[in-house]
Design an enzyme around this catalytic site. Structure first.
Site, mmCIF file in Angstrom:
data_model
loop_
_atom_site.group_PDB
_atom_site.id
_atom_site.type_symbol
_atom_site.label_atom_id
_atom_site.label_comp_id
_atom_site.label_asym_id
_atom_site.label_seq_id
_atom_site.Cartn_x
_atom_site.Cartn_y
_atom_site.Cartn_z
ATOM 1 C CD GLU A 94 36.973 27.960 45.152
ATOM 2 O OE1 GLU A 94 37.371 29.010 45.723
ATOM 3 O OE2 GLU A 94 35.769 27.672 45.036
ATOM 4 C CG ASP B 127 54.381 39.376 60.155
ATOM 5 O OD1 ASP B 127 55.344 39.121 59.407
ATOM 6 O OD2 ASP B 127 54.195 40.493 60.669
ATOM 7 C CG ASP C 64 25.901 25.342 41.829
ATOM 8 O OD1 ASP C 64 27.060 25.672 41.546
ATOM 9 O OD2 ASP C 64 24.926 26.056 41.591
ATOM 10 C CD GLU D 240 56.327 43.462 49.336
ATOM 11 O OE1 GLU D 240 55.702 42.559 48.771
ATOM 12 O OE2 GLU D 240 55.782 44.451 49.866
ATOM 13 N N GLY E 269 55.272 42.729 59.129
ATOM 14 C CA GLY E 269 55.012 43.126 57.754
ATOM 15 C C GLY E 269 55.891 42.403 56.755
ATOM 16 N N GLY F 97 57.408 31.887 43.555
ATOM 17 C CA GLY F 97 57.501 32.856 44.640
ATOM 18 C C GLY F 97 56.190 33.490 45.061
ATOM 19 C CG ASN G 204 59.527 39.840 59.771
ATOM 20 O OD1 ASN G 204 58.367 39.752 59.379
ATOM 21 N ND2 ASN G 204 60.547 39.383 59.075
ATOM 22 C CG HIS H 168 24.780 30.323 39.369
ATOM 23 N ND1 HIS H 168 23.685 29.549 39.019
ATOM 24 C CD2 HIS H 168 25.547 29.543 40.170
ATOM 25 C CE1 HIS H 168 23.797 28.367 39.584
ATOM 26 N NE2 HIS H 168 24.913 28.318 40.281
ATOM 27 C CG HIS H 169 29.339 29.921 39.238
ATOM 28 N ND1 HIS H 169 29.130 30.856 40.213
ATOM 29 C CD2 HIS H 169 29.228 28.702 39.858
ATOM 30 C CE1 HIS H 169 28.878 30.242 41.366
ATOM 31 N NE2 HIS H 169 28.921 28.956 41.177
#
Lengths: 567, 567
Positions: free
Chosen positions: B50, B448, B27, B482, B478, B412, B476, B114-115
């Protein structure tokens, strides 16, 4: 005996009632996550992205009463979550954001490790960006001092009812601290001046006693600071005409005869304003005078005839007393008022608004829908309405006792409600198992515009045991409230179309066809609400798509938009 | 004649080559968006949230060469996008983030609109949070000064090749400014000391002339500052053994005989390191020594035998010269070197690595897949690899000339590539129509785990004309990288499962069944790559799900993980 600092952190988080830890793994928090599994009762809930994690932690905190906690990784993760934390900050929600940072030697040497910026990066710079969305932060660096810092910010989170950050370089999580530090619990007593509270109670009691037509007005800050039960008790003791703000909705038992309705300045169900205006004194609990919480600033109280009980002070007809705390003060006041004779008005019950008209028309309309929806709700339900048309529909009607209506009335971030519903479900399940109270449902009300921002979190819901919200999607082809404000036909208020029948199967729902319904008429809406699966008799997410016309809106939002500043 | 400030802003944005404006309406920006439609050639591209808008603007900027621009609303919108802007900041990307703020009278009176956050909110506080992720900002307040401020930050965005913000209170967008201000174009000439550049060219020429085995090393900053063509020309003039970093990949035409390969310290295709180590002087363009861009800090050059051409200075064997600009200096150097005799080595071509082995096994594997994938690419393709296994697969192989490999090597942020691919497609389409160059394909490579963060942006792709990326999803199960770092079997490295066959139909793809393929074997992969739809002969998004084993990874990421600091 020694324990790791990581373990220490999670033991403290558990101590204050938190059980579900949200977040997204990243290479600077993985080992920290390991320690979650060492603490009995704690549960890791991975989210689909970090903003969603922040929203989920916020929803969890509001429903559980304990802090919501989520973990992100250095830079990318912590910044993605910032809007969510800011919302918790705006709306007094207890959230602990744990950030796994790069190793201390990387920070000291300004190494160009990924997730940083610049050629000689300051690894603490993201911490600075978050300075404005929190009330406190533990910036851990020295292992010896770290436990006390962790304790301090958890305490601040709870006492101030606002978000805090814990920044922990990865190489600290396996450092060891004395286990016996945990023997002393974190002191969560709010600093209160007993004398000031006694004076305040006396003054309030006197003022109320002198009034002929006193009224009680309950606002949202009351709940955030743990004073919900106290406020209910006070209302029940003084039994004077009682109102709430939009944010204060569902704190007071609306089936009581002293309940009048939500009072929003000029934007109310017919009859509410008249009762408020006849009051010669108003006792206001946890006032929060933001635009959408005051009928676009049309609600205001005359200083001379108002008693405010704020978080840390009291204002009696313009006279300020400090050193109080909203929760303990309301508790004391309820005790002091017991048996006191007050001048009490009897008010006729305010009828639902608008009436259930147009029953002969088949097209589903918002005003009809929200009236019908009111009777669908049950005690202990959480109603999570994403900002858009939904809050203005659900807030207008009476809700059962012990429900909890959640809408981001001040921060107003669309997309919030889907992840928050995940948090709510986890909290409802925990509350049910911990206290034996009935397992309420999380009724999520969102729009097609809002859902788009965070829809992937439905995958987490489907995958987690015990998470089974009812999702109602108002499909009105884009950003309806924006159309109302500006650009009714503007292309920027359109969104790409969705075929929601594919949403549950995309995320591997075990009964995706059975759990999805599309509703176009009043009769279909009525029928869907009666399905056993929507009564709580289901093990997984249920979804209902509501087909509504583009410019059909609840009457309340139309009034609010008309009255807004600058309109 | 007068025009509105909103119109003025969009005219200036168009002037610098931007055509697609990303963002999310809210708005406090709706009326500002209206003016986009008044400027011929500008196009509004609404995003699903955003953060995605910021990512899309970044992808657009990298491919188009002109600034990416996106619009958000006060508070909720601007904060949601912050991680995306920080990525642009880390990686020298030209992005203009326009924030529609609350009205000035609301700001002056600290109104609880608001915001915002707090009971007497500072409406500029979100601006402060973004201070660390940008190089400049226009904080518009005074209409008379606003046009010059807009011009100034657009200039800084382009010259510094970094993000800037434009904060514009909503009530300023319809204020009027003189139209003839637009008659003077924004001056985009970089400040260059001609004398310093001449000296630098002479010194570099001399040093190269004295070398017996000189080499050229091209890094990513070169491209960000518009020096791509100049670098190609220089390489083609001097014809000495030429290497790139990971980030510098695809700047140089890899089919030329002087091309050696990507040099990453200890992490290279066999043979590359040996050629580099025989060099007695290395000319380094746009050096960027971050961890993933240096084979986990195993790439370094000896100061005594290195010439650095940086953004604004030059370092010749340790001697620094300031006042230069990377683009103009490389251009001058290419001209000066033309016809100069240099000592040139002939290097044997480095064979692909690893070889296309295991052809008899049917299971798809990453190393085999990336080798096969190399021959799928064509000139003018953009290859957008989300951080995860994909970049380390695609970077190892030779790519055709005029391709553009994009991976967030420094920042990254997983999830970046999907919205960035939207931006890339818009830019490719514009470049094709504006310059007549062949319409390359955007080849999006994601996992994924990464896809989950931002998948809704695929809806925007499907809905927009001319946007038709090829989406390869490495499934794969997940977060694979990691798992490699820590917690191979840890539950936090799992993600909720997806049935991707439902993704395109969810977002209303006109041929959702035909546009989706699931690949489990080498033979299927080979066959899919040959489909006409994947050769560019399609009108909409194409999606390929690649089924890979959990711990199967490209050899390069395994090496990088092993060598990383703190491992």
């Amino acid at each position: 005996m020694k324990i790791t600092l990581g373990r220490y952190l999670w033991e403290r988080i558990r101590e204050v009632g938190t059980r579900s830890i949200m977040g997204v793994p990243g290479d600077f928090n993985l080992q920290l996550l390991d320690y979650i599994f060492e603490v009995e009762g704690l549960k890791w809930v991975g989210n689909q992205n970090e903003l969603n994690a922040a929203y989920a932690a916020d929803g969890y905190a509001r429903v559980k009463g304990a802090p919501g906690c989520f973990v992100t990784t250095h830079g990318v993760g912590e910044l993605s979550a910032m809007n969510g934390v800011a919302g918790s900050n705006a709306e007094h929600v207890k959230v602990i954001h744990v950030v796994g940072q790069t190793l201390r030697m990387m920070q000291k040497n300004h190494m160009m490790i990924h997730h940083n910026m610049g050629e000689r990066p300051d690894h603490q710079v993201h911490n600075k960006s978050a300075l404005h969305v929190r009330v406190d932060a533990a910036e851990l660096w020295d292992t010896e001092k770290a436990p006390a810092e962790i304790d301090r910010v958890i305490r601040e989170c709870i006492l101030q009812s606002h978000p805090v950050y814990i920044f922990i370089p990865l190489d600290m999580v396996w450092e060891e601290v004395p286990a016996n530090l945990l023997n002393t619990k974190i002191d969560l007593t709010p600093p209160v001046d007993e004398e000031a509270e006694k004076n305040a109670v006396d003054s309030i009691k006197k003022a109320l006693g002198e009034a002929k037509t006193p009224a009680l007005f309950v606002d949202g800050v009351t709940r955030q600071h743990g004073a919900l039960e106290a406020a209910r008790e006070l209302a029940d003791v003084i039994k004077i005409p009682t109102f709430s703000s939009a944010w204060g909705k569902s704190i007071i038992d609306e089936s009581e005869p002293y309940w009048v309705g939500m009072y929003n300045g000029k934007v109310n169900r017919p009859g509410v304003k008249e009762v408020m205006e006849q009051s010669d004194i108003v006792l206001v609990l946890g006032n929060f005078p933001s635009d959408l919480n005051t009928g676009s600033f049309t609600r205001g109280f005359d200083q001379k005839s108002t008693i405010y009980i704020n978080e840390y002070d009291v204002e009696i007809k313009g006279r300020k007393l400090s050193g109080t705390h909203i929760k303990s003060l309301i508790e004391r006041l309820a005790t002091a008022m017991a048996g006191t004779a007050l001048s009490r008005r009897t008010c006729a019950a305010i009828p639902p608004w608008p009436p259930l008209a147009e029953a002969d028309s088949t097209t589903l309309t918002q005003d009809w829908m929200w009236c019908r929806f009111a009777s669908f709700l049950r005690p202990y339900d959480v109603i999570l309405a994403d900002i858009g048309t939904a809050p203005f529909g659900v807030l207008q009607n009476t809700v059962p006792a012990h429900t909890h209506v959640i809408a981001q009335v001040y921060w107003g971030s669309i997309g919030y409600a889907v992840p928050a519903a995940l948090g709510s479900e986890l909290a409802l399940d925990e509350l049910h198992h911990e206290t034996g109270r009935p397992r309420g449902r999380t009724v999520l009300l969102t729009g097609d515009g809002s859902l788009a921002l965070t829809m992937q979190e439905i995958a987490t819901m489907i995958a987690k045991d015990g998470v089974k919200p009812l999702i109602f999607v108002i499909n009105n082809h884009g950003y309806a409230v924006e159309r109302l404000i500006h650009g009714e036909e503007a292309p920027y208020n359109d969104i790409p179309p969705n075929k929601y029948a594919h949403l549950l199967p995309l995320y591997n729902h075990p009964d995706s066809a059975g759990a999805f319904r599309r509703v176009e008429t009043k009769a279909e809406f009525d029928k869907v609400l009666q399905l056993p699966a929507l009564q709580g008799d289901s093990d997984n997410v249920q979804m209902v798509e509501l087909m509504l016309e583009k410019m059909d809106m609840p009457w309340m939002i139309k009034e609010m938009a008309r009255l807004r500043p600058g309109a």
